[in-house]
Design a protein around this motif. Sequence first.
Motif, PDB file in Angstrom:
ATOM      1  N   LEU A 166       0.849  -1.180   0.000  1.00 40.31           N
ATOM      2  CA  LEU A 166       0.000   0.000   0.000  1.00 40.31           C
ATOM      3  C   LEU A 166       0.887   1.233   0.000  1.00 40.31           C
ATOM      4  O   LEU A 166       1.639   1.467   0.953  1.00 40.31           O
ATOM      5  CB  LEU A 166      -0.910  -0.001   1.232  1.00 40.31           C
TER       6      LEU A 166
ATOM      7  N   PRO B 180       1.153   5.398  -0.383  1.00 46.51           N
ATOM      8  CA  PRO B 180       0.334   6.615  -0.312  1.00 46.51           C
ATOM      9  C   PRO B 180       0.480   7.490  -1.550  1.00 46.51           C
ATOM     10  O   PRO B 180       1.591   7.805  -1.968  1.00 46.51           O
ATOM     11  CB  PRO B 180       0.861   7.325   0.941  1.00 46.51           C
TER      12      PRO B 180
ATOM     13  N   VAL C  12      -2.032   9.971   4.379  1.00 47.59           N
ATOM     14  CA  VAL C  12      -3.197   9.095   4.475  1.00 47.59           C
ATOM     15  C   VAL C  12      -3.383   8.788   5.953  1.00 47.59           C
ATOM     16  O   VAL C  12      -2.458   8.308   6.612  1.00 47.59           O
ATOM     17  CB  VAL C  12      -3.003   7.795   3.671  1.00 47.59           C
TER      18      VAL C  12
ATOM     19  N   VAL D 146      -5.486   4.680   8.975  1.00 46.84           N
ATOM     20  CA  VAL D 146      -5.333   3.422   8.239  1.00 46.84           C
ATOM     21  C   VAL D 146      -5.511   2.241   9.199  1.00 46.84           C
ATOM     22  O   VAL D 146      -4.868   2.158  10.240  1.00 46.84           O
ATOM     23  CB  VAL D 146      -3.956   3.338   7.557  1.00 46.84           C
ATOM     24  N   TYR D 147      -6.393   1.348   8.803  1.00 50.09           N
ATOM     25  CA  TYR D 147      -6.732   0.176   9.614  1.00 50.09           C
ATOM     26  C   TYR D 147      -6.609  -1.054   8.727  1.00 50.09           C
ATOM     27  O   TYR D 147      -7.223  -1.126   7.654  1.00 50.09           O
ATOM     28  CB  TYR D 147      -8.162   0.325  10.137  1.00 50.09           C
TER      29      TYR D 147
ATOM     30  N   SER E 158      -0.913   6.373  10.169  1.00 50.37           N
ATOM     31  CA  SER E 158      -0.786   7.417   9.151  1.00 50.37           C
ATOM     32  C   SER E 158       0.359   7.081   8.212  1.00 50.37           C
ATOM     33  O   SER E 158       1.421   6.645   8.662  1.00 50.37           O
ATOM     34  CB  SER E 158      -0.540   8.780   9.804  1.00 50.37           C
TER      35      SER E 158
ATOM     36  N   GLY F 218       3.876   0.733   4.156  1.00 50.78           N
ATOM     37  CA  GLY F 218       2.906  -0.235   3.649  1.00 50.78           C
ATOM     38  C   GLY F 218       3.455  -1.247   2.665  1.00 50.78           C
ATOM     39  O   GLY F 218       2.687  -1.992   2.043  1.00 50.78           O
TER      40      GLY F 218
ATOM     41  N   ILE G 288      -9.193  -3.354   4.559  1.00 52.58           N
ATOM     42  CA  ILE G 288      -8.399  -2.119   4.554  1.00 52.58           C
ATOM     43  C   ILE G 288      -9.381  -0.966   4.718  1.00 52.58           C
ATOM     44  O   ILE G 288     -10.349  -0.862   3.962  1.00 52.58           O
ATOM     45  CB  ILE G 288      -7.624  -1.941   3.236  1.00 52.58           C
ATOM     46  N   LYS G 289      -9.131  -0.126   5.696  1.00 54.32           N
ATOM     47  CA  LYS G 289      -9.957   1.061   5.881  1.00 54.32           C
ATOM     48  C   LYS G 289      -9.054   2.267   6.081  1.00 54.32           C
ATOM     49  O   LYS G 289      -7.967   2.136   6.634  1.00 54.32           O
ATOM     50  CB  LYS G 289     -10.881   0.903   7.099  1.00 54.32           C
ATOM     51  N   LEU G 290      -9.506   3.428   5.646  1.00 59.86           N
ATOM     52  CA  LEU G 290      -8.767   4.651   5.900  1.00 59.86           C
ATOM     53  C   LEU G 290      -9.731   5.809   6.068  1.00 59.86           C
ATOM     54  O   LEU G 290     -10.804   5.832   5.476  1.00 59.86           O
ATOM     55  CB  LEU G 290      -7.742   4.939   4.803  1.00 59.86           C
TER      56      LEU G 290
ATOM     57  N   LEU H  31      -4.638   5.387  -1.313  1.00 63.45           N
ATOM     58  CA  LEU H  31      -3.529   4.439  -1.352  1.00 63.45           C
ATOM     59  C   LEU H  31      -3.516   3.701  -2.685  1.00 63.45           C
ATOM     60  O   LEU H  31      -4.572   3.335  -3.199  1.00 63.45           O
ATOM     61  CB  LEU H  31      -3.643   3.412  -0.225  1.00 63.45           C
TER      62      LEU H  31
END
Length: 212
Positions: free
Chosen positions: A156, A158, A163, A166-167, A179, A187, A199-201, A206
């Motif tokens: 991942l 950025p 960003v 991020v989870y 972050s 990433g 994936i969550k943000l 990304l």
Amino acid sequence: MERAILFINGELIGDDDFYLNYIKAADKVVCADGGADHAYKLGLIPDLILGDLDSISSKALEHYQTEQVEFAKYPVAKDKTDTQLILEELIGLEYKEIIIFAGLGGRLDHTLANLYLLDFLVEFDTKIKFISPKEQVEIVCKEKILVNEVDKTLSLLPLSDEVTGVYLEGFKYGLEDASFKRGDTLGLSNIVQESPAKIKLASGKLLMIINN
């Protein structure tokens, strides 16, 4: 409309069967200029060939003219690449998804320009992906659920200056409220361990690269 398959004029790597098995009967097959040579090699009849026609081979051109394939010719002198013009046209036709073959490899400037197009066009509802036997590339905004990708390496990167939030769940290296700053390699080279993986943000974009 559902899905369009776009061949462009990069490197078509891997076995022919990968592409032939990926394309479904309901897909609209479109070629950007020299991308028609890839379709010709695979024995496909595209629905449409677009571009300035300066890189399609004479053999493929003659074959598809004989087959009465539809052509749309752009001027050679223009401010956008054939790929950008075609993507904008397909987005305007409201395809839900565009799969791009032969978009990576070859000239570095063209590869980078193609990746930047993902970022440039992300505001539209159409999902755009680069696919090859080696990798899958797309933009992640807000959330992405991965299914059947266990044991694959995923990076991942950025695209935004920062960003946030991020989870990552279901990966070897999980994250919570992290972050990423542009240029950071945090990433890079994670591994998918569960299906589904999430994936969550909270903000930003990304570039997701899954190595098959």
